[in-house]
Design an enzyme around this catalytic site. Structure first.
Site, PDB file in Angstrom:
ATOM      1  N   CYS A 118      -4.544  -0.719  -7.750  1.00  0.00           N
ATOM      2  CA  CYS A 118      -4.408  -2.072  -7.214  1.00  0.00           C
ATOM      3  C   CYS A 118      -3.212  -2.038  -6.277  1.00  0.00           C
ATOM      4  CB  CYS A 118      -4.183  -3.086  -8.338  1.00  0.00           C
ATOM      5  SG  CYS A 118      -3.766  -4.732  -7.710  1.00  0.00           S
ATOM      6  N   CYS A 121      -0.964  -5.588  -6.267  1.00  0.00           N
ATOM      7  CA  CYS A 121      -0.135  -5.955  -7.431  1.00  0.00           C
ATOM      8  C   CYS A 121      -0.373  -4.903  -8.499  1.00  0.00           C
ATOM      9  CB  CYS A 121      -0.400  -7.392  -7.894  1.00  0.00           C
ATOM     10  SG  CYS A 121      -2.124  -7.887  -8.048  1.00  0.00           S
ATOM     11  N   SER A 122      -0.926  -5.279  -9.634  1.00  0.00           N
ATOM     12  CA  SER A 122      -1.186  -4.250 -10.646  1.00  0.00           C
ATOM     13  C   SER A 122      -2.370  -4.658 -11.514  1.00  0.00           C
ATOM     14  CB  SER A 122       0.064  -3.997 -11.497  1.00  0.00           C
ATOM     15  OG  SER A 122       0.603  -5.225 -11.933  1.00  0.00           O
ATOM     16  N   CYS A 123      -3.435  -5.130 -10.886  1.00  0.00           N
ATOM     17  CA  CYS A 123      -4.646  -5.524 -11.613  1.00  0.00           C
ATOM     18  C   CYS A 123      -5.180  -4.332 -12.404  1.00  0.00           C
ATOM     19  CB  CYS A 123      -5.711  -6.010 -10.639  1.00  0.00           C
ATOM     20  SG  CYS A 123      -5.230  -7.488  -9.742  1.00  0.00           S
TER      21      CYS A 123
END
Lengths: 213, 87, 115
Positions: A118, A121-123
């Protein structure tokens, strides 16, 4: 490797090691967490029991859930077909409480290797696998996975031949992804529990391969 | 023949879910994902329209040109319909 | 004078960066509570995940480099709860001072003392 924070000597009155995060000097942001939690509870928006239950629910989620899904797919071709068609429903069918997660499973084959990132962000498929590893959230992984996936994979110890097509998946919106790794050779007689033990977290992100027996 | 689309080149400020490295790049629709609330409205607490969301597949050659590690490797990303134009 | 191509700091895909460090760590109780607040307040309609991301992005690159992951998240959650009217800045500020007076560590300050 996970490491703990028991870098203080001595034990608490209950005989457990202190957690550094609990007895280090209180920070501004920790005070904010306490204040937000208390205000939301006092105003009736939340209950302490809900907070505790949510923490328990998140703690119960781990890569073992994904490993069970992968092992089922390796063992049951009809389940694998359902997983690739609709991974959310396939996980729910196995009894996992994944909430509103929209999950897509991408299959590794002898010709194709999939890898998840991702960049914005950090999905991460947290409702199945638990919270993402630290490296998944770093500038280094987020920046490089889309431009030089092969170099990143080599840093994880995965060196793929040029003939293997790499498909990188950037989780930019509402879907989350899990890699269905290829079943390792020499596992023909293994049952689902034994197969699940071969499935690592990184093999479901695509930065690793399953263990071999 | 999969449908070819180009990601718009616009660079507005604020919360958008279209990565900069895909702006202006051409790919093919891998699959439609259905309607989803527009994050560009959700982010500001506004009532959100539904936008069709697509998985778009790009070749690494398209994204990085000569610098691509392997030109036939691919990158898939989810892009909302209002960011795509037909090629 | 300044100019920009418009790319924002969090939009990292394809940028130059160093080797990936495969370290990992367990989360502290206060971090798990931040995560729980994020999930629960989101589910109750106080904000959306995009509202949280917007706040995180607006914090800027400095916050990404200097604050930990859950420090940024509690800041974003608070920003969105303030915007939603769930409580006021004065209520938050007053409570944060009260909490500081409870004791010097998270263990001592994490619960309101009764009586």
């Amino acid at each position: 490797m996970p490491h703990d924070h028991h870098d203080h000597t001595g034990l608490s009155p209950s005989g457990h090691p202190y957690r550094a995060d609990n007895d280090a000097p209180l920070t501004y942001w920790q005070r904010m967490e306490i204040a937000v939690r208390e205000l939301m509870i006092e105003k009736g928006h939340l209950s302490a029991a809900e907070v505790a239950a949510q923490i328990d629910a998140m703690d119960a989620r781990s890569p073992a859930n994904g490993a069970a899904v992968v092992a089922r797919a390796w063992s049951d071709p009809a389940f694998k077909a359902r997983l690739l068609e609709n991974a959310s429903d396939a996980c729910r069918e196995m009894g996992f409480d994944i909430g509103t997660l929209h999950l897509i499973a991408v299959e590794n084959t002898p010709e194709t290797h999939n890898m998840i990132v991702c960049t914005l962000c950090s999905c991460y498929p947290r409702n199945l696998l638990g919270l993402p590893p630290d490296w998944y959230k770093t500038r280094e992984y987020r920046s490089r996975a889309v431009r030089e996936p092969r170099a990143v994979l080599r840093e994880f110890g995965v060196d793929l031949p040029p003939a293997t097509t790499i498909r990188v998946h950037d989780s930019t919106a509402d879907m989350r992804y899990i890699v269905l790794p290829a079943r390792p050779a020499g596992t023909g007689q293994m049952d689902e529990d034994a197969l699940a033990a071969l499935v690592t977290r990184d093999s479901m992100i695509g930065t690793g391969l399953p263990r071999t027996p | 023949m999969a449908e070819r689309v180009r990601v718009k080149t616009m660079m507005p400020p604020g919360h958008v879910r279209t990565p900069a490295y895909l702006r202006g790049k051409t790919g093919t629709i891998e699959r439609p994902l259905g309607p989803f609330a527009n994050p560009e409205q959700l982010a500001y607490g506004l009532p959100a329209d539904k936008q069709p969301l697509y998985r778009v597949r790009f070749s690494m050659a398209e994204l990085w040109g000569e610098a691509a590690e392997c030109p036939t490797d691919t990158l898939d990303a989810e892009i909302y319909g209002h960011w795509l134009e037909k090629v | 004078m300044s100019d920009t191509d418009g790319r924002r700091w969090h939009d990292m895909g394809g940028q130059d960066a160093g080797p990936v460090c495969a370290d990992d760590h367990d989360f502290a109780l206060w971090e798990k509570r931040v995560d729980a607040l994020m999930v629960l307040c989101g589910a109750k309609g106080f904000f959306t995940v995009d509202g949280l991301r917007r706040a995180l992005e607006d914090m800027g690159e400095d916050a990404f480099d200097k604050m930990s992951y859950y420090e940024r998240w509690i800041a974003a959650i608070n920003q969105n709860l303030i915007e939603s009217g769930a409580y006021s800045l004065a209520e938050l500020g007053t409570r944060m001072e009260e909490i500081a007076a409870r004791g010097p560590t998270y263990a001592e300050a994490q619960e309101r003392k009764h009586g």
